[in-house]
Scaffold this active site. Structure first.
Site, mmCIF file in Angstrom:
data_model
loop_
_atom_site.group_PDB
_atom_site.id
_atom_site.type_symbol
_atom_site.label_atom_id
_atom_site.label_comp_id
_atom_site.label_asym_id
_atom_site.label_seq_id
_atom_site.Cartn_x
_atom_site.Cartn_y
_atom_site.Cartn_z
ATOM 1 N N THR A 262 0.829 -1.204 0.000
ATOM 2 C CA THR A 262 0.000 0.000 0.000
ATOM 3 C C THR A 262 0.870 1.264 0.000
ATOM 4 O OG1 THR A 262 -1.882 -1.057 1.081
ATOM 5 C CG2 THR A 262 -1.658 1.296 1.404
ATOM 6 N N ASN B 196 1.270 -9.225 11.375
ATOM 7 C CA ASN B 196 1.989 -7.961 11.155
ATOM 8 C C ASN B 196 1.160 -6.793 11.646
ATOM 9 O OD1 ASN B 196 1.179 -5.869 8.867
ATOM 10 N ND2 ASN B 196 0.378 -7.890 8.254
ATOM 11 N N GLY C 157 1.575 -0.988 9.714
ATOM 12 C CA GLY C 157 0.997 0.361 9.788
ATOM 13 C C GLY C 157 1.344 1.227 8.589
ATOM 14 N N PHE C 158 1.339 0.651 7.405
ATOM 15 C CA PHE C 158 1.595 1.403 6.153
ATOM 16 C C PHE C 158 2.911 2.184 6.185
ATOM 17 C CE2 PHE C 158 -3.226 1.914 5.002
ATOM 18 C CZ PHE C 158 -3.267 0.577 4.657
ATOM 19 N N ASN D 54 -1.822 -0.554 -5.006
ATOM 20 C CA ASN D 54 -2.725 -0.629 -3.866
ATOM 21 C C ASN D 54 -2.597 0.681 -3.076
ATOM 22 O OD1 ASN D 54 -3.272 -1.127 -0.974
ATOM 23 N ND2 ASN D 54 -3.698 -3.232 -1.600
ATOM 24 N N SER E 167 -6.891 -3.016 5.875
ATOM 25 C CA SER E 167 -5.770 -3.317 6.777
ATOM 26 C C SER E 167 -6.196 -2.997 8.201
ATOM 27 C CB SER E 167 -4.537 -2.488 6.398
ATOM 28 O OG SER E 167 -4.041 -2.928 5.172
ATOM 29 N N ASN F 266 -4.292 -2.199 10.733
ATOM 30 C CA ASN F 266 -3.274 -1.511 11.539
ATOM 31 C C ASN F 266 -3.257 0.008 11.392
ATOM 32 O OD1 ASN F 266 -2.242 -4.069 12.456
ATOM 33 N ND2 ASN F 266 -1.359 -4.311 10.409
ATOM 34 N N THR F 267 -4.246 0.562 10.707
ATOM 35 C CA THR F 267 -4.377 2.024 10.635
ATOM 36 C C THR F 267 -5.742 2.359 11.202
ATOM 37 O OG1 THR F 267 -2.945 2.227 8.707
ATOM 38 C CG2 THR F 267 -4.534 4.001 9.047
ATOM 39 N N LYS G 236 -10.375 -3.976 -1.825
ATOM 40 C CA LYS G 236 -9.921 -5.102 -0.993
ATOM 41 C C LYS G 236 -10.616 -5.042 0.360
ATOM 42 C CE LYS G 236 -5.640 -7.386 0.498
ATOM 43 N NZ LYS G 236 -4.174 -7.356 0.346
ATOM 44 N N THR H 252 -9.190 -11.913 0.729
ATOM 45 C CA THR H 252 -9.356 -10.826 1.669
ATOM 46 C C THR H 252 -7.998 -10.314 2.154
ATOM 47 O OG1 THR H 252 -9.291 -12.239 3.655
ATOM 48 C CG2 THR H 252 -11.459 -11.834 2.658
ATOM 49 N N ASN H 253 -8.060 -9.273 2.966
ATOM 50 C CA ASN H 253 -6.880 -8.813 3.704
ATOM 51 C C ASN H 253 -6.688 -9.718 4.937
ATOM 52 O OD1 ASN H 253 -4.773 -7.073 4.683
ATOM 53 N ND2 ASN H 253 -5.734 -5.423 3.510
ATOM 54 N N THR H 254 -5.811 -9.310 5.840
ATOM 55 C CA THR H 254 -5.491 -10.139 7.016
ATOM 56 C C THR H 254 -6.641 -10.142 8.044
ATOM 57 O OG1 THR H 254 -4.390 -8.207 7.932
ATOM 58 C CG2 THR H 254 -2.991 -9.840 6.844
ATOM 59 N N GLY I 123 -1.714 -16.124 6.251
ATOM 60 C CA GLY I 123 -1.253 -17.502 6.097
ATOM 61 C C GLY I 123 -2.295 -18.522 6.511
ATOM 62 N N GLY J 124 -4.093 -17.155 3.065
ATOM 63 C CA GLY J 124 -3.890 -18.559 3.390
ATOM 64 C C GLY J 124 -3.733 -19.458 2.185
HETATM 65 C C1 LIG Z 1 3.875 -8.083 6.451
HETATM 66 C C2 LIG Z 1 2.607 -7.888 5.667
HETATM 67 C C3 LIG Z 1 2.319 -6.644 5.148
HETATM 68 C C4 LIG Z 1 1.142 -6.456 4.438
HETATM 69 N N1 LIG Z 1 0.869 -5.216 3.923
HETATM 70 C C5 LIG Z 1 -0.246 -5.026 3.185
HETATM 71 C C6 LIG Z 1 -0.515 -3.776 2.600
HETATM 72 O O1 LIG Z 1 0.275 -2.839 2.703
HETATM 73 N N2 LIG Z 1 -1.670 -3.631 1.908
HETATM 74 C C7 LIG Z 1 -2.571 -4.657 1.737
HETATM 75 O O2 LIG Z 1 -3.603 -4.475 1.085
HETATM 76 N N3 LIG Z 1 -2.325 -5.863 2.275
HETATM 77 C C8 LIG Z 1 -1.190 -6.069 2.977
HETATM 78 N N4 LIG Z 1 -0.931 -7.300 3.508
HETATM 79 C C9 LIG Z 1 -1.926 -8.388 3.328
HETATM 80 C C10 LIG Z 1 -1.573 -9.276 2.136
HETATM 81 O O3 LIG Z 1 -1.637 -8.564 0.937
HETATM 82 C C11 LIG Z 1 -2.527 -10.475 2.054
HETATM 83 O O4 LIG Z 1 -3.812 -10.008 1.744
HETATM 84 C C12 LIG Z 1 -2.574 -11.262 3.346
HETATM 85 O O5 LIG Z 1 -1.289 -11.416 3.886
HETATM 86 C C13 LIG Z 1 -3.208 -12.642 3.149
HETATM 87 O O6 LIG Z 1 -2.469 -13.399 2.214
HETATM 88 P P1 LIG Z 1 -1.393 -14.528 2.639
HETATM 89 O O7 LIG Z 1 -2.085 -15.445 3.587
HETATM 90 O O8 LIG Z 1 -0.988 -15.137 1.343
HETATM 91 O O9 LIG Z 1 -0.270 -13.825 3.286
HETATM 92 C C14 LIG Z 1 0.242 -7.528 4.236
HETATM 93 C C15 LIG Z 1 0.559 -8.786 4.748
HETATM 94 C C16 LIG Z 1 1.717 -8.982 5.445
HETATM 95 C C17 LIG Z 1 2.019 -10.351 5.991
#
Ligand SMILES: Cc1cc2nc3c(=O)[nH]c(=O)nc-3n(C[C@H](O)[C@H](O)[C@H](O)COP(=O)(O)O)c2cc1C
Length: 367
Positions: free
Chosen positions: A102, A127, A130-131, A158, A194, A196-197, A226, A254-256, A269, A298
């Site tokens: 991002t 994680n 925080g951008f 993004n 996200s 974290n913001t 997203k 999705t995001n985290t 994951g 994941g």
């Molecule tokens: C260290 C870290 C930083 C991330 N930063 C961003 C981000 O800046 N913007 C965003 O949309 N997603 C961010 N993500 C989320 C990932 O793009 C992804 O959606 C998420 O990790 C799930 O996929 P995965 O299980 O393959 O890791 C981040 C994930 C991790 C682990």
């Protein structure tokens, strides 16, 4: 380049990649990431005689509306290369499309370290970055120099808002990004997910996103949204419906997953796979294939890729898989995907897309 279809476990490339990844994992997570990025930025990935993906690609092409006809469905998730430092390195790793960011309008350093943690025994991460972003202007000039050719590996951008931008002013941050990066992005992703913001997830509402859509009407064919996996089903589905009506190109799901333990932040994951998977099903239930979906969350194996495509995704993105499986992750995952298709007698990935829903109507066994 090794040309055989199957890369042996004992081949020097596999051993080198496995040992290198294992060594990096002995270091604190963010330091390991920084070293990996440093190497990718300097094209040191070229030291590794990476196998050719070509023998694996037959029937794996993945057309994604507004992004392109991808050679295969596995792309890079946002957050790995937040500042467009190493697109070349990531495309050498075989990823078929790359999402950078991002990116926030102004530079910001993110949260204090430590802010990235491994959950080794679960193949997961937490994680709270925080951008951390170099800011739009610095990334823009990097992209200008890069003069990226989107064929065959399209780049997406993004976008997020700065930490100190109020929710009322947030729309200006996203609009700014959409304007600045228009010449460099094949597609955009509006990140309102996200964890974290502060206040960011609050923007994942119909009112805000419809206003953004209205402002950027003529570019909507390039814009994806997203979403996070933590909304109740009803809220999630009515938002998906609204975003489809507003005319966005598609959704990244999705995001985290937001957690407080063992660390505060966003979990990625394996431990969040089921939740991301459920969101894909919920979105499909509402849109029935009319709104393109990219799956994230994941996805660590070729079997995971198969299941997400079966649940309606046009393509998938990975982050955590690269941390645990290293620079050959894409190669291994494509091999597994191929095997999965061979076992099921499927020749074309396009026949897999959405099959879970058709099959589950006629029989209740696994897709
Ligand atoms: C260290 C870290 C930083 C991330 N930063 C961003 C981000 O800046 N913007 C965003 O949309 N997603 C961010 N993500 C989320 C990932 O793009 C992804 O959606 C998420 O990790 C799930 O996929 P995965 O299980 O393959 O890791 C981040 C994930 C991790 C682990």
């Amino acid at each position: 380049m090794e040309s055989s279809r199957v890369l042996r476990n004992s081949s020097p490339t596999t051993l080198f990649a496995r040992w290198g990844t294992a060594l990096l994992r002995l270091l604190p997570a963010e330091l390991a990431h920084d070293i990996g990025m440093w190497m990718l930025e300097r094209d040191l990935i070229d030291i590794l005689p990476l196998p050719s993906l070509s023998p694996l690609l037959d029937g794996l092409d993945a057309p994604v509306p507004g992004i392109g006809d991808l050679a295969h469905p596995i792309g890079l998730a946002a957050g790995f290369d937040k500042n467009a430092r190493a697109p070349r390195g990531f495309s050498r790793m075989g990823l078929s499309f790359l999402e950078l960011g991002t990116i926030t309008p102004r530079p910001q350093s993110g949260n204090p370290k430590p802010r990235l943690f491994r959950l080794e025994d679960q193949n997961g991460l937490i994680n709270r970055m925080g951008f951390n972003s170099h800011g739009a202007e610095r990334v823009r000039s990097r992209l200008e120099k890069l003069a990226w050719n989107h064929d065959p590996v399209p780049l997406g951008i993004n976008l997020g808002k700065n930490k100190d931008t109020s929710e009322e002013a947030a729309i200006e941050d996203y609009s700014h990004g959409l304007e600045v990066f228009a010449p460099y992005a094949r597609y955009f992703v509006i990140n309102v997910s996200s964890p974290n913001t502060e206040g960011l997830r609050g923007l994942a509402n119909e009112h805000f996103l419809k206003e953004l859509a209205f402002r950027h009407k003529k570019d909507l064919g390039k814009i994806w949204v997203k979403l996070d996996p933590d909304m109740p089903r009803k809220t999630f589905q009515s938002l998906v419906q609204a975003l489809a009506e507003a005319g966005f190109q598609g959704l990244v799901l999705t995001n985290t997953h937001r957690v407080e333990q063992p660390e505060k932040g966003g979990m990625s994951g394996h431990p969040m796979a089921l939740q991301a998977n459920a969101c894909l099903e919920w979105a499909y239930e509402v849109t029935r294939g009319s709104l393109p979906l990219i799956a994230s969350g994941g996805i660590l194996s070729g079997q995971d890729v198969y299941q997400r495509i079966a649940r309606g995704a046009s393509a998938v993105q990975i982050y955590t898989s690269l941390v645990y499986r290293g620079p050959l992750a894409v190669y291994f995952m494509l091999q597994e995907l191929r095997n999965e298709m061979d076992l099921r007698g499927v020749k074309f990935l396009s026949d897999v897309k959405g099959s879970y829903y058709h099959e589950s109507q006629s029989r209740s066994s696994n897709p």
